[in-house]
Design a protein around this motif. Structure first.
Motif, PDB file in Angstrom:
ATOM      1  N   GLY A 133     -14.603  -4.110  -8.520  1.00 27.82           N
ATOM      2  CA  GLY A 133     -13.546  -4.438  -7.549  1.00 27.82           C
ATOM      3  C   GLY A 133     -12.217  -4.731  -8.209  1.00 27.82           C
ATOM      4  O   GLY A 133     -12.156  -5.172  -9.358  1.00 27.82           O
ATOM      5  N   GLU A 134     -11.150  -4.456  -7.447  1.00 24.03           N
ATOM      6  CA  GLU A 134      -9.773  -4.636  -7.963  1.00 24.03           C
ATOM      7  C   GLU A 134      -9.535  -6.070  -8.421  1.00 24.03           C
ATOM      8  O   GLU A 134      -8.757  -6.307  -9.341  1.00 24.03           O
ATOM      9  CB  GLU A 134      -8.782  -4.233  -6.852  1.00 24.03           C
ATOM     10  CG  GLU A 134      -7.314  -4.230  -7.241  1.00 24.03           C
ATOM     11  CD  GLU A 134      -6.864  -3.051  -8.132  1.00 24.03           C
ATOM     12  OE1 GLU A 134      -7.477  -1.975  -8.080  1.00 24.03           O
ATOM     13  OE2 GLU A 134      -5.892  -3.253  -8.891  1.00 24.03           O
ATOM     14  N   LYS A 135     -10.234  -7.028  -7.814  1.00 25.34           N
ATOM     15  CA  LYS A 135     -10.000  -8.427  -8.172  1.00 25.34           C
ATOM     16  C   LYS A 135     -10.430  -8.738  -9.606  1.00 25.34           C
ATOM     17  O   LYS A 135     -10.088  -9.785 -10.140  1.00 25.34           O
ATOM     18  CB  LYS A 135     -10.677  -9.364  -7.171  1.00 25.34           C
ATOM     19  CG  LYS A 135      -9.944  -9.377  -5.843  1.00 25.34           C
ATOM     20  CD  LYS A 135     -10.245 -10.579  -5.009  1.00 25.34           C
ATOM     21  CE  LYS A 135      -9.221 -10.648  -3.877  1.00 25.34           C
ATOM     22  NZ  LYS A 135      -9.495 -11.665  -2.905  1.00 25.34           N
ATOM     23  N   THR A 183      -1.535  -9.109 -11.748  1.00 22.84           N
ATOM     24  CA  THR A 183      -1.241 -10.551 -11.820  1.00 22.84           C
ATOM     25  C   THR A 183      -1.118 -11.046 -10.378  1.00 22.84           C
ATOM     26  O   THR A 183      -1.005 -10.224  -9.454  1.00 22.84           O
ATOM     27  CB  THR A 183       0.086 -10.811 -12.547  1.00 22.84           C
ATOM     28  OG1 THR A 183       1.123 -10.217 -11.769  1.00 22.84           O
ATOM     29  CG2 THR A 183       0.098 -10.219 -13.944  1.00 22.84           C
ATOM     30  N   PRO A 184      -1.095 -12.369 -10.152  1.00 18.55           N
ATOM     31  CA  PRO A 184      -0.968 -12.833  -8.765  1.00 18.55           C
ATOM     32  C   PRO A 184       0.306 -12.292  -8.099  1.00 18.55           C
ATOM     33  O   PRO A 184       0.350 -12.067  -6.900  1.00 18.55           O
ATOM     34  CB  PRO A 184      -0.914 -14.358  -8.893  1.00 18.55           C
ATOM     35  CG  PRO A 184      -1.628 -14.645 -10.181  1.00 18.55           C
ATOM     36  CD  PRO A 184      -1.329 -13.487 -11.091  1.00 18.55           C
ATOM     37  N   SER A 203      -2.134  -7.343   1.312  1.00 19.20           N
ATOM     38  CA  SER A 203      -3.419  -7.303   2.045  1.00 19.20           C
ATOM     39  C   SER A 203      -4.503  -8.071   1.280  1.00 19.20           C
ATOM     40  O   SER A 203      -5.638  -8.142   1.730  1.00 19.20           O
ATOM     41  CB  SER A 203      -3.885  -5.853   2.257  1.00 19.20           C
ATOM     42  OG  SER A 203      -4.510  -5.341   1.084  1.00 19.20           O
ATOM     43  N   ASP A 204      -4.147  -8.588   0.093  1.00 22.07           N
ATOM     44  CA  ASP A 204      -5.103  -9.261  -0.789  1.00 22.07           C
ATOM     45  C   ASP A 204      -6.283  -8.320  -1.099  1.00 22.07           C
ATOM     46  O   ASP A 204      -7.429  -8.729  -1.134  1.00 22.07           O
ATOM     47  CB  ASP A 204      -5.595 -10.579  -0.156  1.00 22.07           C
ATOM     48  CG  ASP A 204      -6.262 -11.466  -1.198  1.00 22.07           C
ATOM     49  OD1 ASP A 204      -5.956 -11.334  -2.386  1.00 22.07           O
ATOM     50  OD2 ASP A 204      -7.144 -12.272  -0.809  1.00 22.07           O
ATOM     51  N   TYR A 205      -5.938  -7.046  -1.288  1.00 26.04           N
ATOM     52  CA  TYR A 205      -6.884  -5.996  -1.684  1.00 26.04           C
ATOM     53  C   TYR A 205      -7.927  -5.674  -0.602  1.00 26.04           C
ATOM     54  O   TYR A 205      -8.950  -5.068  -0.886  1.00 26.04           O
ATOM     55  CB  TYR A 205      -7.541  -6.322  -3.046  1.00 26.04           C
ATOM     56  CG  TYR A 205      -6.478  -6.517  -4.109  1.00 26.04           C
ATOM     57  CD1 TYR A 205      -5.777  -5.430  -4.597  1.00 26.04           C
ATOM     58  CD2 TYR A 205      -6.115  -7.788  -4.544  1.00 26.04           C
ATOM     59  CE1 TYR A 205      -4.744  -5.603  -5.513  1.00 26.04           C
ATOM     60  CE2 TYR A 205      -5.088  -7.965  -5.456  1.00 26.04           C
ATOM     61  CZ  TYR A 205      -4.420  -6.869  -5.937  1.00 26.04           C
ATOM     62  OH  TYR A 205      -3.391  -7.036  -6.826  1.00 26.04           O
ATOM     63  N   ARG A 206      -7.610  -6.073   0.651  1.00 27.00           N
ATOM     64  CA  ARG A 206      -8.434  -5.609   1.770  1.00 27.00           C
ATOM     65  C   ARG A 206      -8.254  -4.101   1.897  1.00 27.00           C
ATOM     66  O   ARG A 206      -9.169  -3.379   2.230  1.00 27.00           O
ATOM     67  CB  ARG A 206      -7.930  -6.306   3.040  1.00 27.00           C
ATOM     68  CG  ARG A 206      -9.017  -6.730   3.961  1.00 27.00           C
ATOM     69  CD  ARG A 206      -8.421  -7.710   4.940  1.00 27.00           C
ATOM     70  NE  ARG A 206      -8.648  -7.231   6.287  1.00 27.00           N
ATOM     71  CZ  ARG A 206      -8.262  -7.875   7.375  1.00 27.00           C
ATOM     72  NH1 ARG A 206      -7.594  -9.014   7.273  1.00 27.00           N
ATOM     73  NH2 ARG A 206      -8.538  -7.398   8.556  1.00 27.00           N
TER      74      ARG A 206
END
Ligand code: GLY
Length: 371
Positions: free
Chosen positions: A78-80, A153-154, A263-266
């Motif tokens: 996952g991207e996170k 990064t954030p 989208s916080d990677y949604r």
């Protein structure tokens, strides 16, 4: 006072091949034996939890059977995971297992794996060789080719990284058969981008052959892989370090990257890029860089593939506009966009000196409100 003049001019040969085909592990092992291993015997196979069992494990075993020492280093898919802390965790694990400068990194997986493992390889021991074994369409079309490596990064995606070319890239189209359809659709966004900016034949092929590609037809997947490489490397070979021309590969990414983060990677990367491609087409049609009919064709193709072309309701519009300013093309605090020219070309500005132009916040705000 004294002065010592350091003369360090460099000629670098980063030439390498991209091999496109099916079930490429035996070819990969043969290539290593024929010199691709750079004389290294210790291989770090970096992968994620999605492909560990199916692809990275068997590659690790094949390496060991061929006489190499090889270990798997796995992180959550996952991207996170594409962040500094995961890179650090992998580096510490490799240091712990005795990996020093005489090792090679084998990145097995999609775009997150190639971005993260490539960045790690570029800094580990001040740089060790690496190979990309791409197992997704997204990686084959973009992330694993061209040498960009990075972490998120954030604040925004890909802000910290290196341009570090692999020794070879393997595009194993057989691996796409095990991708969920949603990830094939996601991967096609970067392929549409290449058609829009540099290859009308590819664009028309996508219009006619979406279903064949989504069904992983061998001929269709080979065709798009070859065309993706051709469009991308024609640009990278002219401007590897993105001084100017390579910015065109950012088509759709100004809005795309911003919306992906907000989208916080949604939204998957390709979904976000698709919305960004639709936004630049609408803006481009307003500036007459393309006709309304051509703009509709871009949007219709994205929709036909199953990609989104409008901004989901849950996206905070003001947060999105603010996030646009984290884009790496911003100069002097001004937003800059690249635009396709009709279908299959790119706009240049300032007498051909630049491939991005300023767009006012009001103008992009109007497009975002319409979408
Ligand atoms: N993904 C854009 C580039 O490689 O330049």
């Amino acid at each position: 006072m004294s002065k010592f003049h350091v003369e360090l001019k460099k000629v670098v040969d980063d030439t390498y091949d991209v091999e496109i085909g099916k079930k490429l592990v035996p070819t990969f092992i043969r290539d290593l034996k024929r010199g691709l291993d750079c004389g290294v015997k210790k291989m770090a196979v970096i992968t994620d939890s999605n492909v560990e069992e199916r692809y990275a494990g068997p590659i690790c075993e094949a390496l060991m059977e061929a006489g190499y020492s090889a270990e798997l280093f796995v992180f959550p898919a996952g991207e996170k995971s594409k962040v500094r802390s995961v890179k650090e965790m992998l580096e510490d694990a490799m240091l712990e297992r005795g990996y020093r400068r005489d090792c090679m990194v084998i990145a097995v997986g999609g775009g997150v794996v190639s971005d993260l493992a490539g960045f790690l390889a570029g800094t580990y021991g001040r740089g060790v060789p690496f190979i990309n074994y791409a197992t997704t369409l997204l990686a084959a079309a973009d992330a694993a080719i061209g040498g960009k490596t990075a972490v998120d990064t954030p604040l925004a995606t890909n802000l910290i990284g290196l341009i570090y070319q692999p020794k070879k890239v393997y595009v194993d189209i057989d691996t796409w058969k095990t991708l969920p359809r949603e990830h094939m659709i996601n991967g096609l966004a970067e392929t549409v981008k290449h058609g829009c900016l540099g290859d009308i034949e590819l664009f028309e092929y996508l219009e006619k052959n979406t279903e064949k590609i989504l069904a992983c037809d061998e001929e269709a997947c080979t065709y798009i892989s070859e065309h993706n490489c051709n469009v991308k490397y024609q640009i990278v070979m002219k401007d590897e370090r993105e001084k100017s021309l390579r910015e065109v590969l950012n088509l759709g990414h100004t809005v795309g990257r911003a919306i992906e983060t907000v989208s916080d990677y949604r939204l998957l990367h390709g979904e976000a890029v698709s919305i960004g491609l639709a936004a630049q087409a609408r803006l481009g049609a307003k500036h007459r860089y393309m006709t309304l009919n051509e703009c509709d064709r871009v949007i219709e193709l994205l929709k036909h593939i199953g990609l989104p072309v409008s901004i989901p309701d849950y996206i905070d519009r003001e947060a999105l506009i603010k996030k646009l300013y984290t884009d790496k093309k911003v100069r002097g605090g001004k937003l800059r966009f690249v635009f396709q020219k009709r279908i299959g070309g790119v706009m240049s500005f300032d007498g051909g000196e630049s491939y991005a132009r300023e767009v006012s916040e009001d103008e992009i705000r109007r497009i975002i409100e319409d979408m």
